[in-house]
Design a protein around this motif. Structure first.
Motif, PDB file in Angstrom:
ATOM      1  N   ASN A 215      57.623  38.057  30.945  1.00  0.00           N
ATOM      2  CA  ASN A 215      59.041  37.770  31.133  1.00  0.00           C
ATOM      3  C   ASN A 215      59.257  36.413  31.799  1.00  0.00           C
ATOM      4  O   ASN A 215      60.136  35.637  31.410  1.00  0.00           O
ATOM      5  CB  ASN A 215      59.694  38.872  31.974  1.00  0.00           C
ATOM      6  N   LEU A 216      58.436  36.099  32.817  1.00  0.00           N
ATOM      7  CA  LEU A 216      58.560  34.824  33.511  1.00  0.00           C
ATOM      8  C   LEU A 216      58.190  33.641  32.625  1.00  0.00           C
ATOM      9  O   LEU A 216      58.656  32.520  32.842  1.00  0.00           O
ATOM     10  CB  LEU A 216      57.686  34.825  34.768  1.00  0.00           C
ATOM     11  N   LYS A 217      57.371  33.908  31.626  1.00  0.00           N
ATOM     12  CA  LYS A 217      56.958  32.851  30.703  1.00  0.00           C
ATOM     13  C   LYS A 217      57.914  32.710  29.518  1.00  0.00           C
ATOM     14  O   LYS A 217      57.707  31.873  28.642  1.00  0.00           O
ATOM     15  CB  LYS A 217      55.542  33.130  30.195  1.00  0.00           C
ATOM     16  N   GLY A 218      58.947  33.557  29.480  1.00  0.00           N
ATOM     17  CA  GLY A 218      59.962  33.400  28.445  1.00  0.00           C
ATOM     18  C   GLY A 218      59.926  34.411  27.326  1.00  0.00           C
ATOM     19  O   GLY A 218      60.672  34.272  26.352  1.00  0.00           O
ATOM     20  N   MET A 219      59.084  35.436  27.436  1.00  0.00           N
ATOM     21  CA  MET A 219      59.043  36.470  26.401  1.00  0.00           C
ATOM     22  C   MET A 219      59.375  37.819  27.031  1.00  0.00           C
ATOM     23  O   MET A 219      58.636  38.315  27.875  1.00  0.00           O
ATOM     24  CB  MET A 219      57.667  36.531  25.727  1.00  0.00           C
ATOM     25  N   LEU A 220      60.475  38.408  26.619  1.00  0.00           N
ATOM     26  CA  LEU A 220      60.897  39.692  27.159  1.00  0.00           C
ATOM     27  C   LEU A 220      60.150  40.817  26.453  1.00  0.00           C
ATOM     28  O   LEU A 220      60.171  40.914  25.229  1.00  0.00           O
ATOM     29  CB  LEU A 220      62.411  39.881  26.985  1.00  0.00           C
ATOM     30  N   VAL A 221      59.482  41.652  27.220  1.00  0.00           N
ATOM     31  CA  VAL A 221      58.783  42.806  26.676  1.00  0.00           C
ATOM     32  C   VAL A 221      59.179  44.032  27.493  1.00  0.00           C
ATOM     33  O   VAL A 221      59.705  43.925  28.597  1.00  0.00           O
ATOM     34  CB  VAL A 221      57.247  42.630  26.698  1.00  0.00           C
ATOM     35  N   THR A 222      58.921  45.194  26.926  1.00  0.00           N
ATOM     36  CA  THR A 222      59.228  46.445  27.618  1.00  0.00           C
ATOM     37  C   THR A 222      57.986  46.931  28.331  1.00  0.00           C
ATOM     38  O   THR A 222      56.903  46.970  27.747  1.00  0.00           O
ATOM     39  CB  THR A 222      59.700  47.515  26.620  1.00  0.00           C
ATOM     40  N   SER A 223      58.121  47.308  29.589  1.00  0.00           N
ATOM     41  CA  SER A 223      56.967  47.774  30.351  1.00  0.00           C
ATOM     42  C   SER A 223      57.153  49.218  30.781  1.00  0.00           C
ATOM     43  O   SER A 223      58.266  49.657  31.079  1.00  0.00           O
ATOM     44  CB  SER A 223      56.745  46.893  31.580  1.00  0.00           C
ATOM     45  N   PHE A 224      56.062  49.924  30.790  1.00  0.00           N
ATOM     46  CA  PHE A 224      56.022  51.297  31.261  1.00  0.00           C
ATOM     47  C   PHE A 224      54.765  51.436  32.129  1.00  0.00           C
ATOM     48  O   PHE A 224      53.972  50.512  32.241  1.00  0.00           O
ATOM     49  CB  PHE A 224      55.927  52.287  30.096  1.00  0.00           C
ATOM     50  N   THR A 225      54.591  52.597  32.696  1.00  0.00           N
ATOM     51  CA  THR A 225      53.324  52.879  33.364  1.00  0.00           C
ATOM     52  C   THR A 225      52.217  52.856  32.316  1.00  0.00           C
ATOM     53  O   THR A 225      52.308  53.527  31.298  1.00  0.00           O
ATOM     54  CB  THR A 225      53.369  54.260  34.046  1.00  0.00           C
ATOM     55  N   ASN A 226      51.213  52.081  32.504  1.00  0.00           N
ATOM     56  CA  ASN A 226      49.995  51.936  31.706  1.00  0.00           C
ATOM     57  C   ASN A 226      50.200  51.396  30.290  1.00  0.00           C
ATOM     58  O   ASN A 226      49.304  51.479  29.461  1.00  0.00           O
ATOM     59  CB  ASN A 226      49.196  53.258  31.661  1.00  0.00           C
ATOM     60  N   ARG A 227      51.333  50.780  30.006  1.00  0.00           N
ATOM     61  CA  ARG A 227      51.464  50.163  28.680  1.00  0.00           C
ATOM     62  C   ARG A 227      52.474  49.027  28.678  1.00  0.00           C
ATOM     63  O   ARG A 227      53.362  48.961  29.506  1.00  0.00           O
ATOM     64  CB  ARG A 227      51.809  51.186  27.606  1.00  0.00           C
ATOM     65  N   VAL A 228      52.289  48.145  27.704  1.00  0.00           N
ATOM     66  CA  VAL A 228      53.203  47.025  27.474  1.00  0.00           C
ATOM     67  C   VAL A 228      53.629  47.107  26.016  1.00  0.00           C
ATOM     68  O   VAL A 228      52.786  47.066  25.117  1.00  0.00           O
ATOM     69  CB  VAL A 228      52.515  45.668  27.738  1.00  0.00           C
ATOM     70  N   MET A 241      56.026  34.018  16.490  1.00  0.00           N
ATOM     71  CA  MET A 241      54.972  35.017  16.645  1.00  0.00           C
ATOM     72  C   MET A 241      53.741  34.393  17.299  1.00  0.00           C
ATOM     73  O   MET A 241      53.122  34.984  18.201  1.00  0.00           O
ATOM     74  CB  MET A 241      54.609  35.614  15.290  1.00  0.00           C
ATOM     75  N   THR A 242      53.396  33.188  16.852  1.00  0.00           N
ATOM     76  CA  THR A 242      52.253  32.482  17.442  1.00  0.00           C
ATOM     77  C   THR A 242      52.463  32.251  18.928  1.00  0.00           C
ATOM     78  O   THR A 242      51.567  32.508  19.744  1.00  0.00           O
ATOM     79  CB  THR A 242      52.035  31.134  16.739  1.00  0.00           C
ATOM     80  N   ARG A 243      53.656  31.802  19.287  1.00  0.00           N
ATOM     81  CA  ARG A 243      53.936  31.545  20.701  1.00  0.00           C
ATOM     82  C   ARG A 243      53.950  32.844  21.501  1.00  0.00           C
ATOM     83  O   ARG A 243      53.474  32.893  22.637  1.00  0.00           O
ATOM     84  CB  ARG A 243      55.287  30.829  20.845  1.00  0.00           C
ATOM     85  N   GLY A 244      54.470  33.913  20.905  1.00  0.00           N
ATOM     86  CA  GLY A 244      54.486  35.195  21.592  1.00  0.00           C
ATOM     87  C   GLY A 244      53.085  35.692  21.900  1.00  0.00           C
ATOM     88  O   GLY A 244      52.805  36.189  23.002  1.00  0.00           O
ATOM     89  N   MET A 245      52.181  35.542  20.952  1.00  0.00           N
ATOM     90  CA  MET A 245      50.799  35.954  21.177  1.00  0.00           C
ATOM     91  C   MET A 245      50.126  35.066  22.229  1.00  0.00           C
ATOM     92  O   MET A 245      49.308  35.542  23.025  1.00  0.00           O
ATOM     93  CB  MET A 245      50.013  35.891  19.864  1.00  0.00           C
ATOM     94  N   GLU A 246      50.492  33.793  22.258  1.00  0.00           N
ATOM     95  CA  GLU A 246      49.945  32.889  23.280  1.00  0.00           C
ATOM     96  C   GLU A 246      50.411  33.305  24.672  1.00  0.00           C
ATOM     97  O   GLU A 246      49.621  33.325  25.629  1.00  0.00           O
ATOM     98  CB  GLU A 246      50.387  31.455  22.985  1.00  0.00           C
ATOM     99  N   ILE A 247      51.685  33.653  24.798  1.00  0.00           N
ATOM    100  CA  ILE A 247      52.218  34.071  26.098  1.00  0.00           C
ATOM    101  C   ILE A 247      51.547  35.366  26.559  1.00  0.00           C
ATOM    102  O   ILE A 247      51.162  35.493  27.731  1.00  0.00           O
ATOM    103  CB  ILE A 247      53.744  34.263  26.010  1.00  0.00           C
TER     104      ILE A 247
END
Length: 270
Positions: A215-228, A241-247
């Motif tokens: 998130n701090l690097k600019g990609m919003l993801v959903t977080s849970f206990t033990n998973r992203v 997609m390339t940038r997302g995988m890099e982040i």
């Protein structure tokens, strides 16, 4: 009752079918590995069998509903609108599968306007009389226009192929990461729904900490206990997609370097 445990659902419906009006389920969402490990021992390199096993389970539930005259409701809010390579996720179960009710939402309006829809067979929907089901903001012209525009895009040749393409892209990269990072338990994808399972036995590595770094690097993801978890839209470009995988790779590299990351603490209910 464990997900993908056909025997358990069969025994449940056999005993209680007279008390069950309907079964609602997301027919395909990629979480089969961990569900199955509570039932049977699975090889650590389980990959291609995930989707087929999940399809077999969902199809079995559908057939059982037909056997006991129970309504089958397909939840397509998350995996509908082409995310699995077909317009509806339940279409992966076979051409003869016809849910009694289908619930749709989220991407049906392209993220532009919050819309949800319910469709069903004549037999089911005719049970609802005039004025018995209403919505204050229902049938809004803006929502209908957004949905029509989204459907026009989905109808374009090759558009729905994007989901499996992006999912396979993530899976290739994530399978490499599993060998590189000991804290990655597994990586699963189902179209554009993607997830990393994290071993949190080491307190310096948590799913929420990795997500906070992303998130701090600019990609919003959903977080849970033990998973992203990530669920990008089908309009995601190759460059994005390339940038997302890099982040995500950067977050995995750096997660053990910080004691605390802003946003890593969960303040809501577990």
């Amino acid at each position: 009752m464990g997900y993908c445990d056909i025997k358990a659902i069969e025994e449940c419906l056999a005993e209680y079918h007279e008390r069950i009006a309907a079964v609602i389920m997301e027919c395909l969402h990629g979480a089969v590995k961990y569900a199955l490990e509570s039932i049977i021992a699975l090889p650590s390199d389980l990959t291609s069998d995930r989707t087929s096993t999940e399809i077999q389970y969902s199809r079995a539930v559908y057939d059982l509903c037909k056997k006991y005259n129970i309504l089958f409701i397909a939840d397509e809010v998350r995996q509908g609108a082409g995310k699995t390579g077909k317009f509806f996720g339940y279409q992966n179960l076979g051409e003869d599968v016809k849910p009694d009710i289908v619930a749709m939402g989220k991407s049906m309006a392209g993220g532009f306007y919050p819309c949800s829809y319910i469709v069903g067979t004549d037999e089911v929907m005719s049970l609802v009389g005039t004025g018995e089901m209403a919505s204050t903001f229902g049938n809004t012209p803006l929502g209908c226009a957004a949905t029509h525009a989204t459907l026009d895009l989905i109808d374009e040749p090759g558009y729905m192929d994007r989901g499996p393409f992006l999912g396979a892209w993530f899976q290739r990269e994530a399978d490499k990461w599993r060998k590189e990072y000991t804290f990655i338990l597994d990586a699963v994808s189902c179209g554009t729904d993607m997830c990393l399972y994290i071993d949190e036995s080491n307190p310096t590595v948590t799913g929420r900490k990795i997500a906070a770094l992303c998130n701090l690097k600019g990609m919003l993801v959903t977080s849970f206990t033990n998973r992203v978890r990530m669920s990008p839209p089908l309009v995601l470009t190759d460059e994005e997609m390339t940038r997302g995988m890099e982040i995500l790779k950067e977050a995995l590299d750096e997660v053990t370097e910080y004691d605390d990351v802003p946003g890593m603490m969960w303040t809501g209910p577990e």
